[in-house]
Scaffold this active site. Structure first.
Site, short mmCIF file in Angstrom:
data_model
loop_
_atom_site.label_atom_id
_atom_site.label_comp_id
_atom_site.label_asym_id
_atom_site.label_seq_id
_atom_site.Cartn_x
_atom_site.Cartn_y
_atom_site.Cartn_z
N GLU A 412 0.86 -1.22 0.00
CA GLU A 412 0.00 0.00 0.00
C GLU A 412 0.88 1.24 0.00
O GLU A 412 0.54 2.26 0.62
CB GLU A 412 -0.96 0.03 1.21
CG GLU A 412 -1.85 -1.19 1.37
CD GLU A 412 -2.95 -1.31 0.34
OE1 GLU A 412 -3.15 -0.37 -0.45
OE2 GLU A 412 -3.60 -2.38 0.31
C1 LIG Z 1 3.48 -9.93 0.30
C2 LIG Z 1 3.33 -8.84 -0.72
C3 LIG Z 1 2.10 -8.61 -1.29
C4 LIG Z 1 1.96 -7.63 -2.27
N1 LIG Z 1 0.75 -7.48 -2.90
C5 LIG Z 1 0.67 -6.67 -3.99
C6 LIG Z 1 -0.53 -6.64 -4.78
O1 LIG Z 1 -1.52 -7.30 -4.48
N2 LIG Z 1 -0.55 -5.85 -5.89
C7 LIG Z 1 0.52 -5.10 -6.25
O2 LIG Z 1 0.43 -4.41 -7.25
N3 LIG Z 1 1.66 -5.09 -5.51
C8 LIG Z 1 1.77 -5.87 -4.41
N4 LIG Z 1 2.93 -5.90 -3.68
C9 LIG Z 1 4.05 -5.08 -4.08
C10 LIG Z 1 4.30 -3.93 -3.13
O3 LIG Z 1 3.29 -2.98 -3.29
C11 LIG Z 1 5.70 -3.39 -3.44
O4 LIG Z 1 6.61 -4.35 -2.94
C12 LIG Z 1 5.94 -2.05 -2.82
O5 LIG Z 1 5.18 -1.07 -3.49
C13 LIG Z 1 7.41 -1.64 -2.91
O6 LIG Z 1 7.93 -1.82 -4.18
P1 LIG Z 1 9.32 -2.62 -4.38
O7 LIG Z 1 9.23 -3.86 -3.60
O8 LIG Z 1 9.58 -2.69 -5.82
O9 LIG Z 1 10.39 -1.70 -3.67
P2 LIG Z 1 11.15 -0.47 -4.32
O10 LIG Z 1 10.19 0.47 -4.91
O11 LIG Z 1 12.27 -0.95 -5.17
O12 LIG Z 1 11.76 0.18 -3.01
C14 LIG Z 1 12.92 -0.33 -2.36
C15 LIG Z 1 13.22 0.58 -1.17
O13 LIG Z 1 13.49 1.90 -1.66
C16 LIG Z 1 12.60 2.82 -1.10
N5 LIG Z 1 12.24 3.83 -2.09
C17 LIG Z 1 11.80 3.65 -3.35
N6 LIG Z 1 11.54 4.81 -3.93
C18 LIG Z 1 11.83 5.76 -3.03
C19 LIG Z 1 11.77 7.18 -3.01
N7 LIG Z 1 11.31 7.88 -4.05
N8 LIG Z 1 12.15 7.81 -1.90
C20 LIG Z 1 12.58 7.15 -0.81
N9 LIG Z 1 12.65 5.82 -0.76
C21 LIG Z 1 12.29 5.12 -1.85
C22 LIG Z 1 11.39 2.01 -0.68
O14 LIG Z 1 10.64 2.65 0.35
C23 LIG Z 1 12.03 0.73 -0.21
O15 LIG Z 1 12.48 0.87 1.10
C24 LIG Z 1 3.07 -6.84 -2.66
C25 LIG Z 1 4.30 -7.07 -2.04
C26 LIG Z 1 4.45 -8.04 -1.10
C27 LIG Z 1 5.81 -8.27 -0.49
#
Ligand SMILES: Cc1cc2nc3c(=O)[nH]c(=O)nc-3n(C[C@H](O)[C@H](O)[C@H](O)COP(=O)(O)OP(=O)(O)OC[C@H]3O[C@@H](n4cnc5c(N)ncnc54)[C@H](O)[C@@H]3O)c2cc1C
Length: 606
Positions: A412
């Site tokens: 979220e």
């Molecule tokens: C169990 C689980 C269920 C999920 N369910 C869904 C789902 O139903 N539908 C769906 O679409 N997605 C889903 N997700 C995906 C989830 O929404 C993403 O994992 C989340 O949005 C973070 O994206 P990422 O993992 O690519 O991390 P990244 O975006 O790569 O981020 C990595 C780190 O960098 C930080 N970061 C990134 N950008 C910035 C910025 N601009 N400024 C500061 N810090 C930053 C982040 O906060 C994080 O700490 C799910 C994930 C999990 C693990």
């Protein structure tokens, strides 16, 4: 056309984000004490179902016995729990947002099932409720309401999570306009292994332009070229399904376009506002269960000849959990009450207006998400520590709370992204004049430079806390003023400053919510009942305000130290100390009082 119902309390319409400059009164806010008979009834239905049907099925759920999960979802739908947000004409109950949050809170007693349920009823169903054509709604909503179909929401990709607009999945419309072909992959999709209907986001050429923009599509399991990858092996919520989706020349009818081409970002982000406050409600439900389990354990576990609940360091932990939950309830339901109030009278099919009004509270939604997810982490950590060795093994409930709570800071929108939303939105609103924050900051700067100001003369059990709140608001405006003066338009790039500012803003809103709730309870009980019944809410608000003020002061120091140096730093630190000056509360006695109450009642029951 139906209109959304108003909550029964005489709430004043409070503009989103205005809590920094407008002092609300207890009567302006919606709190759990305002739940109607209908609210309480649906709460009990959801709670009974969670405790009697879902929790006992934990082993099957955690073993990914999806037949058992589906059965539970069908049973939940027979009780009406999956259709609270669905319009009546499509088989739903069409209740207010408070009811929907109450269901989310009370069903959240088993982490994996809670995530499955939430993904289905919220992000898996709401895009269709808001953006579907009448034909799409007629085709799918009744099935989603009954649990015949399970919904999922697919935005994230392996290379774009937070940066969701950077999706690589592409959708191309056929020359005859009948079919979209999608290619790409989606990652981490909750319910992927069991869902029947997916809202999938892909880049699509906007007609008449050369721009490819995010667009939403409805894809049924079984569509040609659509497949689901293997289950991820996760730290927590292990019984939920999380898989990638593969779209290899996936063909869907053009009629499955959801909303307009190029407007998918609106769908994606507006749904997340709802997801955020609902996440707040679910972690409240989980945190209450964890605390109740810890209270029960602390009463019966003996060490050194005593029950461990007699030790001050255990009492401290129990009290901190209860304080977090009390403040969280106030924060969460105040926010949802404001949204319900803003939506009252809006036609249920006026999606644009509904979204505009919900978006007005984007800051509050992000605050609820960040604050509540971190509160549950704190509770889970304390509960593991109270269970100690038994907290570390699977036979006892503590370790699952610890593992299951962690995801809430990631999905979220990560807490980093949500913190940037909180301070970014505030600054944008201030600069655009939407919120008169700049005049408020200037007035405060003029005031502090002119010297000390006498405090307001307040009375009542929470007089000192209202003073703290006033100081916290001033400190936040002061830190915002210092930061904007120093960094001007480059402030958004100073993420550590922005996050510290977000924490201050969140603390102000939460502290105010906790104090106003306790003030209201105390006021009501003073006229209708015994003073001792009011004592615990007042103590909880005192405890919360004391800790919150420490957080605010620390964040202000961080900002001022980064933004100033030399004589300016010394002057600004002097102002900061003056604004933060207060007599500390005796938090040891306050925590003991809360813990004694919890041990006596055997559960969190405010
Ligand atoms: C169990 C689980 C269920 C999920 N369910 C869904 C789902 O139903 N539908 C769906 O679409 N997605 C889903 N997700 C995906 C989830 O929404 C993403 O994992 C989340 O949005 C973070 O994206 P990422 O993992 O690519 O991390 P990244 O975006 O790569 O981020 C990595 C780190 O960098 C930080 N970061 C990134 N950008 C910035 C910025 N601009 N400024 C500061 N810090 C930053 C982040 O906060 C994080 O700490 C799910 C994930 C999990 C693990």
């Amino acid at each position: 056309m139906a209109t959304l119902t108003a909550p029964l309390t005489p709430l004043k319409r409070i503009p989103g984000g205005s809590f920094l400059i407008i002092d609300a009164t207890p009567e302006d806010c919606f709190f759990p004490e305002d739940f109607t008979g209908e609210h309480r009834q649906i709460a009990q239905t959801a709670l009974d179902f969670a405790m009697n049907e879902v929790l006992p099925a934990s082993d099957a759920i955690e073993a990914k016995d999806f037949a058992a999960t589906r059965r539970l979802l069908r049973e939940a739908s027979e009780l009406g729990l999956t259709s609270v947000d669905i319009p009546e004409q499509y088989g739903g109950l069409e209740m207010d947002k408070v009811s929907s949050a109450i269901v989310a809170e009370n069903i959240a007693k088993q982490g994996s099932f809670c995530v499955i349920f939430s993904a289905h009823v919220c992000i898996g169903t709401l895009p269709l409720v808001w953006y579907g054509t009448p034909e799409q709604k007629q085709k799918y909503l009744p099935k989603l309401a009954t649990g015949e179909f399970i919904g999922a929401y697919a935005l994230s990709e392996s290379t774009s999570g937070s940066d969701a607009l950077n999706a690589r999945t592409r959708a191309v419309l056929s020359a005859d306009g009948t079919t979209y072909t999608l290619n790409g992959e989606k990652m981490w999709i909750t319910n992927a292994g069991i869902a029947d209907l997916f809202t999938v986001f892909a880049k699509c050429l906007v007609p008449g332009t050369s721009d490819e923009k995010l667009t939403a599509f409805l894809i049924e399991r079984g569509a040609p070229g659509f497949s689901v990858g293997p289950e991820e092996h996760k730290l927590g919520i292990r019984g939920s399904s999380t898989c990638p989706l593969i779209l290899a020349d996936c063909k869907i009818p053009a009629a499955n376009l959801l909303g307009e081409v190029g407007k998918g970002h609106r769908i994606a982000f507006n749904i997340l506002n709802i997801g955020r406050y609902k996440l707040g409600a679910t972690v409240l439900g989980a945190a209450k269960l964890a605390l109740n389990q810890a209270i029960g354990y602390a009463k019966q576990r003996k060490a050194f000849g005593k029950a461990i609940c007699e030790f001050g360091l255990i009492q401290e932990k129990l009290a901190d959990c209860a304080t977090g939950i009390f403040a969280g309830e106030a924060l969460c339901y105040r926010t949802i009450g404001m949204i319900d109030h803003a939506l009252a009278g809006v036609a249920t099919d006026n999606t644009a207006e509904i979204q505009r009004r919900i978006e007005d509270y984007a800051v509050e939604c992000s605050i609820v998400k960040v604050w509540a997810s971190e509160m549950y982490d704190m509770v889970a950590d304390h509960v593991v520590q109270i269970f100690a060795g038994y907290g570390y093994v699977e036979e006892y409930p503590a370790e699952r709370h610890y593992r299951d709570s962690r995801i809430n800071r990631i999905f979220e929108g990560t807490n980093e992204i949500n913190r940037m939303i909180v301070s970014g939105w505030m600054i944008k609103s201030a600069l655009s004049g939407k919120l008169p924050l700049m005049p408020a900051i200037k007035a405060l700067m003029d005031q502090v430079m002119a010297g000390p100001v006498a405090k307001e003369d307040r009375e009542g059990p929470l007089a000192a806390e209202f003073d703290l709140l006033a100081s916290a608001k001033k400190l936040t405006l002061f830190a915002a003023g210092v930061a904007t003066q120093k960094y001007m338009t480059g402030l958004a790039d100073q993420q550590e400053v922005m996050a510290a500012l977000a924490d201050m803003i969140a603390e102000v809103f939460t502290m105010e919510s906790a104090i106003l709730r306790a003030e209201r309870i105390a006021g009501k009980i003073a006229t209708n009942g015994s003073a001792s019944a009011a004592a615990i809410p007042v103590v909880l608000a005192r405890l919360y305000a004391a800790g919150s003020m420490d957080t605010v002061e620390l964040a202000a120091r961080k900002i001022v130290s980064a933004a100033a140096e030399g004589d300016t730093l010394r002057t600004q630190m002097a102002v900061l100390r003056r604004l933060a000056k207060h007599d500390p509360a005796d938090t040891i006695s306050l925590r003991r009082a809360v813990s004694a109450h919890l041990v006596k009642t055997g559960k969190y029951a405010i």
